[in-house]
Design an enzyme around this catalytic site. Structure first.
Site, PDB file in Angstrom:
ATOM      1  N   TYR A 263     -14.580  -3.018  10.247  1.00  0.00           N
ATOM      2  CA  TYR A 263     -14.596  -2.980   8.775  1.00  0.00           C
ATOM      3  C   TYR A 263     -13.729  -1.828   8.270  1.00  0.00           C
ATOM      4  O   TYR A 263     -12.903  -2.004   7.365  1.00  0.00           O
ATOM      5  CB  TYR A 263     -16.043  -2.821   8.307  1.00  0.00           C
ATOM      6  CG  TYR A 263     -16.243  -2.759   6.805  1.00  0.00           C
ATOM      7  CD1 TYR A 263     -16.096  -3.885   6.007  1.00  0.00           C
ATOM      8  CD2 TYR A 263     -16.617  -1.560   6.194  1.00  0.00           C
ATOM      9  CE1 TYR A 263     -16.314  -3.829   4.630  1.00  0.00           C
ATOM     10  CE2 TYR A 263     -16.838  -1.501   4.822  1.00  0.00           C
ATOM     11  CZ  TYR A 263     -16.690  -2.632   4.045  1.00  0.00           C
ATOM     12  OH  TYR A 263     -16.902  -2.571   2.686  1.00  0.00           O
TER      13      TYR A 263
ATOM     14  N   SER B 184     -13.551   1.317   0.846  1.00  0.00           N
ATOM     15  CA  SER B 184     -14.946   1.698   1.078  1.00  0.00           C
ATOM     16  C   SER B 184     -15.027   3.146   1.535  1.00  0.00           C
ATOM     17  O   SER B 184     -14.177   3.617   2.303  1.00  0.00           O
ATOM     18  CB  SER B 184     -15.574   0.818   2.154  1.00  0.00           C
ATOM     19  OG  SER B 184     -16.875   1.288   2.454  1.00  0.00           O
TER      20      SER B 184
HETATM   21  P1  NAP Z   1     -21.102  -9.262  -1.938  1.00  0.00           P
HETATM   22  O1  NAP Z   1     -22.256  -8.992  -2.827  1.00  0.00           O
HETATM   23  O2  NAP Z   1     -21.341  -9.791  -0.567  1.00  0.00           O
HETATM   24  O3  NAP Z   1     -20.087 -10.235  -2.716  1.00  0.00           O
HETATM   25  C1  NAP Z   1     -18.905 -10.616  -2.096  1.00  0.00           C
HETATM   26  C2  NAP Z   1     -18.067 -11.479  -3.010  1.00  0.00           C
HETATM   27  O4  NAP Z   1     -16.853 -11.796  -2.306  1.00  0.00           O
HETATM   28  C3  NAP Z   1     -18.743 -12.772  -3.380  1.00  0.00           C
HETATM   29  O5  NAP Z   1     -18.473 -13.057  -4.732  1.00  0.00           O
HETATM   30  C4  NAP Z   1     -18.057 -13.801  -2.472  1.00  0.00           C
HETATM   31  O6  NAP Z   1     -17.937 -15.062  -3.090  1.00  0.00           O
HETATM   32  C5  NAP Z   1     -16.663 -13.196  -2.344  1.00  0.00           C
HETATM   33  N1  NAP Z   1     -15.935 -13.681  -1.161  1.00  0.00           N
HETATM   34  C6  NAP Z   1     -16.303 -13.594   0.150  1.00  0.00           C
HETATM   35  N2  NAP Z   1     -15.365 -14.167   0.909  1.00  0.00           N
HETATM   36  C7  NAP Z   1     -14.402 -14.634   0.078  1.00  0.00           C
HETATM   37  C8  NAP Z   1     -13.186 -15.335   0.267  1.00  0.00           C
HETATM   38  N3  NAP Z   1     -12.749 -15.672   1.484  1.00  0.00           N
HETATM   39  N4  NAP Z   1     -12.442 -15.643  -0.837  1.00  0.00           N
HETATM   40  C9  NAP Z   1     -12.856 -15.321  -2.067  1.00  0.00           C
HETATM   41  N5  NAP Z   1     -14.012 -14.666  -2.315  1.00  0.00           N
HETATM   42  C10 NAP Z   1     -14.770 -14.330  -1.249  1.00  0.00           C
HETATM   43  O7  NAP Z   1     -20.223  -7.947  -1.723  1.00  0.00           O
HETATM   44  P2  NAP Z   1     -20.102  -6.614  -2.635  1.00  0.00           P
HETATM   45  O8  NAP Z   1     -21.046  -5.613  -2.100  1.00  0.00           O
HETATM   46  O9  NAP Z   1     -20.127  -6.958  -4.055  1.00  0.00           O
HETATM   47  O10 NAP Z   1     -18.641  -6.119  -2.197  1.00  0.00           O
HETATM   48  C11 NAP Z   1     -17.493  -6.243  -3.012  1.00  0.00           C
HETATM   49  C12 NAP Z   1     -16.380  -5.369  -2.446  1.00  0.00           C
HETATM   50  O11 NAP Z   1     -16.808  -4.002  -2.433  1.00  0.00           O
HETATM   51  C13 NAP Z   1     -15.982  -5.695  -0.991  1.00  0.00           C
HETATM   52  O12 NAP Z   1     -14.597  -5.578  -0.853  1.00  0.00           O
HETATM   53  C14 NAP Z   1     -16.686  -4.623  -0.186  1.00  0.00           C
HETATM   54  O13 NAP Z   1     -16.029  -4.371   1.037  1.00  0.00           O
HETATM   55  C15 NAP Z   1     -16.610  -3.452  -1.141  1.00  0.00           C
HETATM   56  N6  NAP Z   1     -17.635  -2.427  -0.884  1.00  0.00           N
HETATM   57  C16 NAP Z   1     -18.971  -2.700  -1.030  1.00  0.00           C
HETATM   58  C17 NAP Z   1     -19.898  -1.709  -0.769  1.00  0.00           C
HETATM   59  C18 NAP Z   1     -21.378  -1.946  -0.891  1.00  0.00           C
HETATM   60  O14 NAP Z   1     -22.156  -1.079  -0.467  1.00  0.00           O
HETATM   61  N7  NAP Z   1     -21.839  -3.037  -1.444  1.00  0.00           N
HETATM   62  C19 NAP Z   1     -19.466  -0.433  -0.380  1.00  0.00           C
HETATM   63  C20 NAP Z   1     -18.104  -0.191  -0.239  1.00  0.00           C
HETATM   64  C21 NAP Z   1     -17.199  -1.200  -0.503  1.00  0.00           C
HETATM   65  P3  NAP Z   1     -18.685 -16.407  -2.558  1.00  0.00           P
HETATM   66  O15 NAP Z   1     -20.149 -16.139  -2.575  1.00  0.00           O
HETATM   67  O16 NAP Z   1     -18.255 -17.418  -3.549  1.00  0.00           O
HETATM   68  O17 NAP Z   1     -18.168 -16.646  -1.175  1.00  0.00           O
END
Ligand code: NAP
Length: 246
Positions: free
Chosen positions: A154, A141
């Protein structure tokens, strides 16, 4: 094995958000998709149906990435259903923000369990189970570079992810496997939007010189580059896909 021709990509946390968009993009690029989820079975099944409808080979596999035995079973199931994995995308992750002094033990444990142990679990399996010539992409991130209040734990988890990336790349010498991180800036998903006021969201949107929030597609494009032919010489790097936030 239902598909012996396409390369196979396993994407963790692909039921929603950025992971689901990475799954769509890699399917469109010709990969057979193993789509991991933890709780969102309905969303995962709908995405599999959508990808199949579009002509891709896709399979949903439930596993909590923080549990080593579940990750081992996930690799077994994917090998059985699709074949040996070529591309691993460590996307599953959670975010809970609070000043360090007010953070709970539970928040610390949950974030480290999923964001760090989850990546450790899949990397350990990948070391012996990924095809030679494969690719590993770990989601970090941009918050790690911003040092904003509330993000200590985080950021600690994402610092670990970047550290794993840099060491693992050397440990895979001889296997022709690249290991890189993609570090998104703010992207409009549940993870980012949850608990933020409209004003806070707008303030984040104004941060990059490109003056908007990231879209899941922006991140999927960077992942697809690293997973595809054009990314083959990029190894051990962090790509900060964030519209220029510094
Ligand atoms: P999100 O919309 O909250 O989606 C998270 C995903 O992770 C969901 O599919 C969820 O599946 C899955 N997940 C959560 N806990 C899990 C577990 N224990 N085992 C397997 N799957 C699990 O998040 P996102 O924004 O797409 O983020 C994806 C990645 O990008 C993360 O690593 C996050 O740190 C990184 N990131 C995001 C942002 C941002 O602004 N969005 C910025 C920087 C980095 P279920 O619903 O089935 O639990």
């Amino acid at each position: 094995m239902s598909n012996t021709h396409s390369q196979i990509a396993l994407i963790t946390g692909a039921s929603r958000g950025i992971g689901a968009t990475i799954a769509r993009r890699l399917a469109n690029d010709g990969f057979a998709i193993a789509l991991n989820y933890a709780a969102s079975a309905t969303e995962a099944a709908a995405l599999v149906a959508e990808l199949k409808q579009a002509g891709a080979n896709a399979y949903a596999v439930q596993a909590d990435v923080s549990k080593a035995d579940e990750v081992r079973r996930m690799f077994d199931a994917v090998e059985q259903q699709l074949g040996k994995i070529d591309v691993l995308v460590n996307n599953a992750g959670i975010l809970k923000t609070a000043p360090l002094a007010q953070s709970t033990d539970e928040a610390f444990e949950q974030m480290f369990a999923i964001n760090v142990r989850g990546v450790f679990n899949t990397l350990r399996e990948a070391a012996t189970r990924l095809n030679d010539g494969g690719r590993i992409i770990n989601l970090s991130s941009t918050t790690l570079a911003l040092n904003l209040p509330g993000y200590a734990i985080y950021n600690g988890t994402k610092a670990a992810v970047e550290a794993f990336t840099r060491v693992f790349v050397k440990e895979l010498r001889g296997r022709r496997i690249t290991v890189n991180s993609v570090a998104p800036g703010p992207v409009a998903t549940e993870l980012f939007l949850n608990g933020k006021t409209d004003e806070q969201v707008q303030a984040f949107a104004k941060m990059p010189p490109l003056e908007r929030l990231g879209r899941p597609d922006d991140i999927a494009g960077a992942v697809a580059f690293l997973a595809g032919r054009d990314g083959s010489w990029v190894n051990g790097q962090v790509i900060r896909a964030n519209g220029g936030i510094a």
